[in-house]
Design an enzyme around this catalytic site. Sequence first.
Site, mmCIF file in Angstrom:
data_model
loop_
_atom_site.group_PDB
_atom_site.id
_atom_site.type_symbol
_atom_site.label_atom_id
_atom_site.label_comp_id
_atom_site.label_asym_id
_atom_site.label_seq_id
_atom_site.Cartn_x
_atom_site.Cartn_y
_atom_site.Cartn_z
ATOM 1 C CB SER A 298 -0.930 -0.022 1.209
ATOM 2 O OG SER A 298 -1.808 1.092 1.175
ATOM 3 C CG HIS A 299 1.360 3.773 -2.079
ATOM 4 N ND1 HIS A 299 2.637 3.882 -2.566
ATOM 5 C CD2 HIS A 299 0.698 2.952 -2.937
ATOM 6 C CE1 HIS A 299 2.753 3.163 -3.684
ATOM 7 N NE2 HIS A 299 1.587 2.590 -3.918
ATOM 8 C CG ASP A 300 2.799 7.555 4.926
ATOM 9 O OD1 ASP A 300 2.494 7.117 6.041
ATOM 10 O OD2 ASP A 300 2.955 8.760 4.674
ATOM 11 N N GLY B 196 1.874 7.990 -0.929
ATOM 12 C CA GLY B 196 3.247 8.231 -0.513
ATOM 13 C C GLY B 196 4.134 7.002 -0.605
#
Length: 215
Positions: free
Chosen positions: A138-140, A149
């Site tokens: 996933s992404h921040d 992010g």
Amino acid sequence: MSIDQTEKKSTTDATPTDGFPGWMTGTSKSDRVRQVIYGETAGFHIRFRLLNIVLFFLPHLCFNRLRTSLYRLAGIKIGEGTNIMGTMELEGPGPIWKNFSMGPNSLITGPLYVDLNAKVTMGHGACVGHHTVFITSSHDMSNPEHRCGPAIKMPIVVGNGCWIGARVTVLAGVTIGDGAVVAAGSLVTKNVPAHTLVGGVPAKPIRELPTEPVR
């Protein structure tokens, strides 16, 4: 990716060089060139490209033992008695074949998509329906100017004896307990208790399942 899953990631895991090996995190021009080359080619796995050419000629649900043996030759750890009945699309950087393992007497109907930025582990006797998706990254989302992010990578574990129905999506960091069942079309964002039927978007417990074989 759900907020619940993203919040499992500690802030120390997201770095500007996230996704690069340790020897490729410098800032010189030569380091930057290596980073660019790695970023452009890390997902190109010649062994799987060649394998897919052969598998193209194996019809779905046919020659399952041969298909399974070919995936073993490609480096995937597959237990005895396990059958792969359709194609698997395996994605991620580096030696991704080390990140996917299946216990004995399991079954993958296929097609199956597996994001192997982190490990995906299946126990013995587990069954996975067609068009299932495993997503380990996933992404921040903490930056309001760039919600997608730095990458967040968390493993997925499918316990012994599980049954994952068709068109299920399992997100990063999820553990599906032994003997659990995930209903077709579900989105699994949180851990699934052992011997529990779950379903829905997002998946929620429906009922408990027997823990002893019915005689």
